[in-house]
Design a protein around this motif. Sequence first.
Motif, mmCIF file in Angstrom:
data_model
loop_
_atom_site.group_PDB
_atom_site.id
_atom_site.type_symbol
_atom_site.label_atom_id
_atom_site.label_comp_id
_atom_site.label_asym_id
_atom_site.label_seq_id
_atom_site.Cartn_x
_atom_site.Cartn_y
_atom_site.Cartn_z
ATOM 1 N N VAL A 75 -38.472 6.767 -22.510
ATOM 2 C CA VAL A 75 -38.946 5.761 -23.458
ATOM 3 C C VAL A 75 -40.350 6.164 -23.891
ATOM 4 C CG1 VAL A 75 -39.601 3.357 -23.811
ATOM 5 C CG2 VAL A 75 -37.542 3.906 -22.499
ATOM 6 N N TYR A 76 -40.524 6.355 -25.192
ATOM 7 C CA TYR A 76 -41.809 6.786 -25.751
ATOM 8 C C TYR A 76 -42.449 5.593 -26.449
ATOM 9 C CZ TYR A 76 -45.161 10.187 -27.575
ATOM 10 O OH TYR A 76 -46.310 10.909 -27.827
ATOM 11 N N ILE A 77 -43.593 5.129 -25.918
ATOM 12 C CA ILE A 77 -44.307 3.987 -26.478
ATOM 13 C C ILE A 77 -45.498 4.513 -27.270
ATOM 14 C CG2 ILE A 77 -45.538 1.852 -25.951
ATOM 15 C CD1 ILE A 77 -44.021 1.776 -23.278
ATOM 16 N N ASP A 78 -45.469 4.289 -28.585
ATOM 17 C CA ASP A 78 -46.544 4.788 -29.449
ATOM 18 C C ASP A 78 -47.237 3.614 -30.132
ATOM 19 O OD1 ASP A 78 -47.620 5.737 -32.256
ATOM 20 O OD2 ASP A 78 -47.522 7.521 -31.007
ATOM 21 N N GLY A 79 -48.547 3.552 -29.971
ATOM 22 C CA GLY A 79 -49.296 2.454 -30.557
ATOM 23 C C GLY A 79 -50.190 2.849 -31.697
ATOM 24 N N GLU A 80 -50.076 4.075 -32.180
ATOM 25 C CA GLU A 80 -51.039 4.564 -33.164
ATOM 26 C C GLU A 80 -50.418 5.014 -34.471
ATOM 27 O OE1 GLU A 80 -54.446 8.089 -33.553
ATOM 28 O OE2 GLU A 80 -53.644 7.536 -31.601
ATOM 29 N N MET A 81 -49.409 5.876 -34.427
ATOM 30 C CA MET A 81 -48.932 6.543 -35.628
ATOM 31 C C MET A 81 -47.902 5.705 -36.389
ATOM 32 S SD MET A 81 -48.590 10.557 -34.620
ATOM 33 C CE MET A 81 -48.155 10.892 -36.336
ATOM 34 N N PRO A 82 -47.826 5.886 -37.716
ATOM 35 C CA PRO A 82 -46.766 5.237 -38.496
ATOM 36 C C PRO A 82 -45.399 5.725 -38.036
ATOM 37 C CG PRO A 82 -48.493 6.107 -39.932
ATOM 38 C CD PRO A 82 -48.757 6.647 -38.564
ATOM 39 N N ALA A 83 -44.424 4.843 -38.061
ATOM 40 C CA ALA A 83 -43.078 5.206 -37.604
ATOM 41 C C ALA A 83 -42.505 6.351 -38.436
ATOM 42 C CB ALA A 83 -42.161 3.992 -37.655
ATOM 43 N N GLY A 84 -42.806 6.380 -39.721
ATOM 44 C CA GLY A 84 -42.304 7.459 -40.580
ATOM 45 C C GLY A 84 -42.852 8.810 -40.171
ATOM 46 N N ALA A 85 -44.126 8.851 -39.796
ATOM 47 C CA ALA A 85 -44.723 10.114 -39.353
ATOM 48 C C ALA A 85 -44.125 10.558 -38.022
ATOM 49 C CB ALA A 85 -46.240 9.963 -39.225
ATOM 50 N N LYS A 132 -41.096 9.918 -37.071
ATOM 51 C CA LYS A 132 -39.764 10.432 -37.408
ATOM 52 C C LYS A 132 -39.845 11.876 -37.875
ATOM 53 C CE LYS A 132 -36.123 10.059 -40.869
ATOM 54 N NZ LYS A 132 -35.645 9.350 -42.079
ATOM 55 N N ASP A 133 -40.807 12.167 -38.753
ATOM 56 C CA ASP A 133 -40.944 13.534 -39.276
ATOM 57 C C ASP A 133 -41.255 14.523 -38.153
ATOM 58 O OD1 ASP A 133 -40.471 12.551 -41.798
ATOM 59 O OD2 ASP A 133 -42.591 12.457 -42.364
ATOM 60 N N ARG A 134 -42.128 14.127 -37.251
ATOM 61 C CA ARG A 134 -42.485 15.032 -36.156
ATOM 62 C C ARG A 134 -41.300 15.247 -35.215
ATOM 63 N NH1 ARG A 134 -48.743 14.407 -34.186
ATOM 64 N NH2 ARG A 134 -49.696 14.472 -36.259
ATOM 65 N N TYR A 135 -40.610 14.168 -34.893
ATOM 66 C CA TYR A 135 -39.469 14.318 -33.982
ATOM 67 C C TYR A 135 -38.372 15.147 -34.630
ATOM 68 C CZ TYR A 135 -36.006 13.194 -30.432
ATOM 69 O OH TYR A 135 -35.075 13.283 -29.431
ATOM 70 N N ALA A 136 -38.173 14.973 -35.938
ATOM 71 C CA ALA A 136 -37.170 15.779 -36.644
ATOM 72 C C ALA A 136 -37.526 17.263 -36.578
ATOM 73 C CB ALA A 136 -37.061 15.317 -38.094
ATOM 74 N N ALA A 137 -38.819 17.579 -36.743
ATOM 75 C CA ALA A 137 -39.251 18.979 -36.652
ATOM 76 C C ALA A 137 -39.055 19.524 -35.244
ATOM 77 C CB ALA A 137 -40.721 19.090 -37.064
ATOM 78 N N ILE A 138 -39.301 18.698 -34.240
ATOM 79 C CA ILE A 138 -39.121 19.130 -32.850
ATOM 80 C C ILE A 138 -37.651 19.418 -32.571
ATOM 81 C CG2 ILE A 138 -39.230 18.334 -30.451
ATOM 82 C CD1 ILE A 138 -41.822 16.843 -31.256
ATOM 83 N N VAL A 139 -36.780 18.522 -32.996
ATOM 84 C CA VAL A 139 -35.340 18.711 -32.777
ATOM 85 C C VAL A 139 -34.847 19.949 -33.513
ATOM 86 C CG1 VAL A 139 -33.068 17.708 -33.172
ATOM 87 C CG2 VAL A 139 -34.926 16.267 -32.339
ATOM 88 N N ALA A 140 -35.304 20.130 -34.743
ATOM 89 C CA ALA A 140 -34.863 21.281 -35.538
ATOM 90 C C ALA A 140 -35.312 22.600 -34.918
ATOM 91 C CB ALA A 140 -35.386 21.160 -36.960
ATOM 92 N N GLY A 141 -36.476 22.594 -34.266
ATOM 93 C CA GLY A 141 -36.987 23.830 -33.681
ATOM 94 C C GLY A 141 -36.542 24.076 -32.259
ATOM 95 N N SER A 142 -35.714 23.184 -31.696
ATOM 96 C CA SER A 142 -35.270 23.321 -30.312
ATOM 97 C C SER A 142 -33.911 23.995 -30.236
ATOM 98 C CB SER A 142 -35.186 21.942 -29.637
ATOM 99 O OG SER A 142 -36.436 21.290 -29.666
#
Length: 361
Positions: free
Chosen positions: A143-153, A155-165
């Motif tokens: 469970v990743y709890i984030d209190g700072e970044m916009p949800a859209g950002a 999503k973009d970062r996680y998509a890049a991580i998944v694509a590069g894995s």
Amino acid sequence: MTMLPPDFNRLSPEIQDAWRSRINREAIEAATAEYHAEERLKPRHGPADTRGATYRVAPPDAPPAFVPAYTKGLVALTGAELLQREFPAREFLLSPWLPSKALAMIFAERGIGKTWVGLNIAHAAAGHGSFLRWSAARSCRVVYIDGEMPAGALKDRYAAIVAGSDFDAPEDHFRLVAADLQPDGLPDLADPTAQRFYDDVIADADLVVVDNLSTVCRALRENEADSWGPVQSWCLRQRAAGRSVLLIHHAGKGGGQRGTSRKEDVLDSVISLKRPIDYDASEGARFEVHYSKARGFWGEDAAPFEARLVDGKWTVGEIAVDDSPDTIRAMKESGATVREIADRLGMSKSAVDRKLKGGRE
């Protein structure tokens, strides 16, 4: 006063404890309020002040506003019982620094890439994969709890991580709890009364990532050791329940984690991300990984290394050590202390002093 629900005995032990804690807290708060009301009406012994009336203030040992409910008593083992007791072996959610039932922290200055690292760690742990020099022993629920970044950002970062894995995580093994997605924002994790709102979402988690302390623990006064108490208690409860917790935090002006050092007392591992000496802003995500606390691992496992993101892929390598007098003097002039220089270069402080004196000469 809150009463027990009709189906109380059918609830899980954890939920029952939460109910008892709530009822106990409300009773204590009511008693405290009554105590203060009575004390304000009692005259002070001695002459009155110029306003014609005096009132006693609550003594230092007045009942606190909140006391946890210890409903099950304390457990003590004799030496023989301890030796005979069987404890589950701790497996690595991410070796060598993040075992099960562990508390850890990663801190860095702004802009180095803390969230990139946190999301990659979460994905590797959830997908039985690897990141940098770390590898997961199995797939676990994160469970990743984030209190700072916009949800859209995010999503973009996680998509890049998944694509590069080169591995995938089961769909339900990674869950994001972002401030943007909550109608009323995230509950304050530094508030004991608000911590319970996280119970349901982390109930089956093996790893909870808190990114970051400043935004999720808003009532935390970082420089006051006592203010850390509620967050530490929450972390210890998660460990007792079989969960690991990874805290993402900012670095202070001195280079260490920002605020009181008490945060590190119960932690198993503390990782610092630092800019390389020759870093250029055009390089993007490039940093050194240093273990400022390594409980249970040592040697090569605890050796610092350099990481860099190139075309969506992470690479790691050894830290290039330049201990020439010119380099050390440049680090000193940039604001680094002798201790920081020594830690960065793997030298003693006296050796750094000799290099600085030799350079000036």
